[in-house]
Scaffold this active site. Structure first.
Site, PDB file in Angstrom:
ATOM      1  N   GLN A 121       2.044  -4.577   5.552  1.00  0.00           N
ATOM      2  CA  GLN A 121       1.322  -3.573   6.353  1.00  0.00           C
ATOM      3  C   GLN A 121      -0.189  -3.714   6.184  1.00  0.00           C
ATOM      4  OE1 GLN A 121       3.324   0.481   6.808  1.00  0.00           O
ATOM      5  NE2 GLN A 121       3.658   0.061   4.654  1.00  0.00           N
ATOM      6  N   VAL A 122      -0.623  -3.732   4.931  1.00  0.00           N
ATOM      7  CA  VAL A 122      -2.059  -3.813   4.647  1.00  0.00           C
ATOM      8  C   VAL A 122      -2.568  -5.228   4.902  1.00  0.00           C
ATOM      9  CG1 VAL A 122      -3.817  -3.544   2.844  1.00  0.00           C
ATOM     10  CG2 VAL A 122      -1.960  -1.869   3.036  1.00  0.00           C
ATOM     11  N   PHE A 124       4.807 -14.921  -5.670  1.00  0.00           N
ATOM     12  CA  PHE A 124       4.416 -14.159  -6.852  1.00  0.00           C
ATOM     13  C   PHE A 124       5.475 -14.168  -7.949  1.00  0.00           C
ATOM     14  CE2 PHE A 124       0.575 -11.308  -5.849  1.00  0.00           C
ATOM     15  CZ  PHE A 124       0.026 -12.283  -5.028  1.00  0.00           C
ATOM     16  N   ALA A 184       2.953  -7.237  -2.926  1.00  0.00           N
ATOM     17  CA  ALA A 184       3.530  -6.385  -3.972  1.00  0.00           C
ATOM     18  C   ALA A 184       5.026  -6.282  -3.764  1.00  0.00           C
ATOM     19  CB  ALA A 184       2.906  -4.989  -3.932  1.00  0.00           C
ATOM     20  N   THR A 231       7.458  -3.661  -3.190  1.00  0.00           N
ATOM     21  CA  THR A 231       7.269  -2.260  -2.775  1.00  0.00           C
ATOM     22  C   THR A 231       8.590  -1.499  -2.557  1.00  0.00           C
ATOM     23  OG1 THR A 231       7.047  -3.019  -0.489  1.00  0.00           O
ATOM     24  CG2 THR A 231       5.006  -2.630  -1.705  1.00  0.00           C
ATOM     25  N   THR A 252      -1.181   2.497  -6.678  1.00  0.00           N
ATOM     26  CA  THR A 252      -0.424   3.562  -6.019  1.00  0.00           C
ATOM     27  C   THR A 252      -0.565   4.919  -6.698  1.00  0.00           C
ATOM     28  OG1 THR A 252       1.863   4.267  -5.637  1.00  0.00           O
ATOM     29  CG2 THR A 252       1.539   2.686  -7.377  1.00  0.00           C
ATOM     30  N   ASP A 253      -0.348   5.969  -5.927  1.00  0.00           N
ATOM     31  CA  ASP A 253      -0.244   7.329  -6.468  1.00  0.00           C
ATOM     32  C   ASP A 253       0.942   7.440  -7.432  1.00  0.00           C
ATOM     33  OD1 ASP A 253       1.041   6.808  -3.853  1.00  0.00           O
ATOM     34  OD2 ASP A 253       2.022   8.738  -4.197  1.00  0.00           O
ATOM     35  N   TYR A 265       8.755   1.046 -10.350  1.00  0.00           N
ATOM     36  CA  TYR A 265       7.692   0.592  -9.446  1.00  0.00           C
ATOM     37  C   TYR A 265       6.338   1.078  -9.951  1.00  0.00           C
ATOM     38  CZ  TYR A 265       4.670   0.708  -5.277  1.00  0.00           C
ATOM     39  OH  TYR A 265       3.613   0.584  -4.400  1.00  0.00           O
ATOM     40  N   TRP A 322       1.273   6.647   0.483  1.00  0.00           N
ATOM     41  CA  TRP A 322       2.035   6.912   1.708  1.00  0.00           C
ATOM     42  C   TRP A 322       1.535   6.041   2.869  1.00  0.00           C
ATOM     43  CZ3 TRP A 322       3.407  12.827   2.329  1.00  0.00           C
ATOM     44  CH2 TRP A 322       3.876  13.319   1.115  1.00  0.00           C
TER      45      TRP A 322
HETATM   46  P1  NDP Z   1       4.390  -4.255   2.212  1.00  0.00           P
HETATM   47  O1  NDP Z   1       5.706  -4.024   1.556  1.00  0.00           O
HETATM   48  O2  NDP Z   1       4.220  -3.950   3.660  1.00  0.00           O
HETATM   49  O3  NDP Z   1       3.957  -5.784   2.030  1.00  0.00           O
HETATM   50  C1  NDP Z   1       4.080  -6.395   0.796  1.00  0.00           C
HETATM   51  C2  NDP Z   1       3.722  -7.842   0.950  1.00  0.00           C
HETATM   52  O4  NDP Z   1       3.989  -8.474  -0.299  1.00  0.00           O
HETATM   53  C3  NDP Z   1       4.512  -8.594   2.020  1.00  0.00           C
HETATM   54  O5  NDP Z   1       3.636  -9.333   2.822  1.00  0.00           O
HETATM   55  C4  NDP Z   1       5.403  -9.525   1.223  1.00  0.00           C
HETATM   56  O6  NDP Z   1       5.598 -10.771   1.837  1.00  0.00           O
HETATM   57  C5  NDP Z   1       4.573  -9.710  -0.035  1.00  0.00           C
HETATM   58  N1  NDP Z   1       5.450 -10.153  -1.112  1.00  0.00           N
HETATM   59  C6  NDP Z   1       6.563  -9.559  -1.580  1.00  0.00           C
HETATM   60  N2  NDP Z   1       7.134 -10.326  -2.524  1.00  0.00           N
HETATM   61  C7  NDP Z   1       6.335 -11.427  -2.642  1.00  0.00           C
HETATM   62  C8  NDP Z   1       6.390 -12.591  -3.430  1.00  0.00           C
HETATM   63  N3  NDP Z   1       7.391 -12.810  -4.302  1.00  0.00           N
HETATM   64  N4  NDP Z   1       5.423 -13.508  -3.310  1.00  0.00           N
HETATM   65  C9  NDP Z   1       4.403 -13.340  -2.423  1.00  0.00           C
HETATM   66  N5  NDP Z   1       4.298 -12.248  -1.617  1.00  0.00           N
HETATM   67  C10 NDP Z   1       5.270 -11.320  -1.738  1.00  0.00           C
HETATM   68  O7  NDP Z   1       3.314  -3.487   1.330  1.00  0.00           O
HETATM   69  P2  NDP Z   1       2.060  -2.598   1.813  1.00  0.00           P
HETATM   70  O8  NDP Z   1       1.195  -3.400   2.700  1.00  0.00           O
HETATM   71  O9  NDP Z   1       2.607  -1.310   2.270  1.00  0.00           O
HETATM   72  O10 NDP Z   1       1.341  -2.350   0.414  1.00  0.00           O
HETATM   73  C11 NDP Z   1       0.085  -2.925   0.094  1.00  0.00           C
HETATM   74  C12 NDP Z   1      -0.333  -2.449  -1.285  1.00  0.00           C
HETATM   75  O11 NDP Z   1      -0.423  -1.025  -1.297  1.00  0.00           O
HETATM   76  C13 NDP Z   1       0.646  -2.829  -2.407  1.00  0.00           C
HETATM   77  O12 NDP Z   1      -0.078  -3.128  -3.568  1.00  0.00           O
HETATM   78  C14 NDP Z   1       1.437  -1.543  -2.642  1.00  0.00           C
HETATM   79  O13 NDP Z   1       1.942  -1.458  -3.955  1.00  0.00           O
HETATM   80  C15 NDP Z   1       0.358  -0.502  -2.365  1.00  0.00           C
HETATM   81  N6  NDP Z   1       0.882   0.802  -1.972  1.00  0.00           N
HETATM   82  C16 NDP Z   1       1.774   0.881  -0.926  1.00  0.00           C
HETATM   83  C17 NDP Z   1       2.282   2.112  -0.555  1.00  0.00           C
HETATM   84  C18 NDP Z   1       3.259   2.239   0.578  1.00  0.00           C
HETATM   85  O14 NDP Z   1       3.604   3.386   0.940  1.00  0.00           O
HETATM   86  N7  NDP Z   1       3.720   1.139   1.206  1.00  0.00           N
HETATM   87  C19 NDP Z   1       1.868   3.357  -1.232  1.00  0.00           C
HETATM   88  C20 NDP Z   1       0.880   3.146  -2.278  1.00  0.00           C
HETATM   89  C21 NDP Z   1       0.428   1.914  -2.619  1.00  0.00           C
HETATM   90  P3  NDP Z   1       6.876 -11.044   2.769  1.00  0.00           P
HETATM   91  O15 NDP Z   1       6.766 -10.071   3.899  1.00  0.00           O
HETATM   92  O16 NDP Z   1       6.690 -12.455   3.178  1.00  0.00           O
HETATM   93  O17 NDP Z   1       8.050 -10.783   1.894  1.00  0.00           O
END
Ligand code: NDP
Length: 305
Positions: free
Chosen positions: A11-12, A40, A63, A65, A104-105, A128, A153
């Protein structure tokens, strides 16, 4: 300026590809390992990628997630959320790069009702949150030139998130039950990405701005009120949404919706440090949610034409 972005498909990450572009050449990597090692779960390979590309900035939006699944997949969550960020931080420091990382929160236990500040003591309730806390601590200690943003969120036009789930369920079911005692601020991936670019631009010329910051939209809501708001918006914006099946929405306590991972009740983040350090203004959560609802309801332009 070369910027190395991890997690480009998230997403981000998708929004960062847009917002970082004006700052320099963005090399965006997903989890597939093409064209540079970026899985990762193999953290040491990340060090080689950084050494080979020698970026001035690294942004890590990758991450693990899946909050509930992390309770049983502890090793994977820790490798991706804690070990890999440590390796990235060491590699960033070794080549003099800035590292942006997200947390994260869920590092907090959710007690009380006061918004959490960066100085409050974390106490995660779930795996997490624990692994994300380990990751942010590793980044802060291994790479002095860091920006760590704790957000909450997160939603976007793309990817799995609460807005899409609620719209789908509202179309399928006559009644919805939603948790009403967890409070926080829905935060758009576009806002996170835009703030990241603004903050980076300033931190590069003022390195004293390195640090930990809370980054969320302003205001607060519960999951129940958030769902009611987004469905009201959907019905206001679209005739099709007015035909959705859902008739009743019931607010329930977290105790009536048990999940493998416990969630904090109070996810409010105090963002004053970020706003004053970077002279930024964080908008209320509602307009960003309304925009994404609008985008999700639009048929593609070629169908409308
Ligand atoms: P997403 O789940 O949308 O995206 C996570 C990304 O991490 C994906 O692009 C995924 O790649 C990648 N990823 C997962 N596993 C691996 C791996 N083994 N190696 C390399 N890449 C990997 O997360 P968000 O964009 O929502 O979150 C961004 C940040 O914000 C994170 O640090 C999260 O912890 C934090 N956050 C998110 C919240 C939420 O509500 N989502 C809330 C608070 C904080 P692929 O798609 O190819 O698997």
């Amino acid at each position: 300026m070369k910027i190395l972005l991890f997690g480009k498909g998230g997403q981000v990450g998708r929004e960062l590809q847009r917002s970082l572009a004006p700052l320099g050449e963005v090399v965006a990597l997903g989890s597939s390992g093409e064209p540079w090692p970026s899985d990762f779960r193999q953290p040491e390979a990340l060090r080689e990628t950084v050494q080979a590309l020698r970026p001035q900035i690294i942004v890590n939006s990758a991450a693990y997630t899946a909050v509930d699944r992390a309770e049983t997949e502890v090793d994977a969550a820790r490798a991706i959320n804690a070990v890999a960020p440590r390796v990235l931080a060491e590699a960033a420091h070794a080549c003099g790069a800035w590292l942006v990382h997200y947390s994260t929160d869920y590092v907090f236990d959710g007690a009380g009702s006061r918004p959490w500040t960066e100085d409050d003591a974390p106490a995660p309730l779930n795996v997490y949150g624990q692994t994300k806390l380990e990751g942010e601590q590793a980044v802060r200690s291994a790479c002095p030139r860091h920006l760590v943003f704790r957000t909450s969120w997160v939603y976007a036009r793309h990817g799995g998130n609460f807005i899409r789930t609620v719209l789908r369920l509202a179309a399928e079911r006559e009644s919805l039950r939603l948790v009403d005692d967890q409070v926080g601020a829905p935060t758009g991936a576009d806002l996170i990405a835009d703030v990241t670019a603004h903050a980076l631009r300033q931190a590069i010329v003022e390195p004293r701005l390195a640090g930990l910051y809370h980054l969320s939209a302003s205001g607060e809501t519960s999951w129940f009120a958030y769902a009611r708001y987004l469905l009201d918006e959907a019905r206001r914006q679209s005739e099709v949404a007015r035909t959705m099946k859902v008739r009743t929405m019931e607010p329930i306590p977290s105790s009536a919706y048990p999940t493998p991972a416990r969630r904090p009740l109070n996810s409010r983040l105090d963002t004053r440090r970020l706003q004053s350090a970077f002279g930024l203004c964080l908008p209320p959560w509602q307009p960003g949610v309304a925009r994404v609802v609008e985008d999700l309801l639009q048929p593609p332009a070629w169908v409308r034409a």
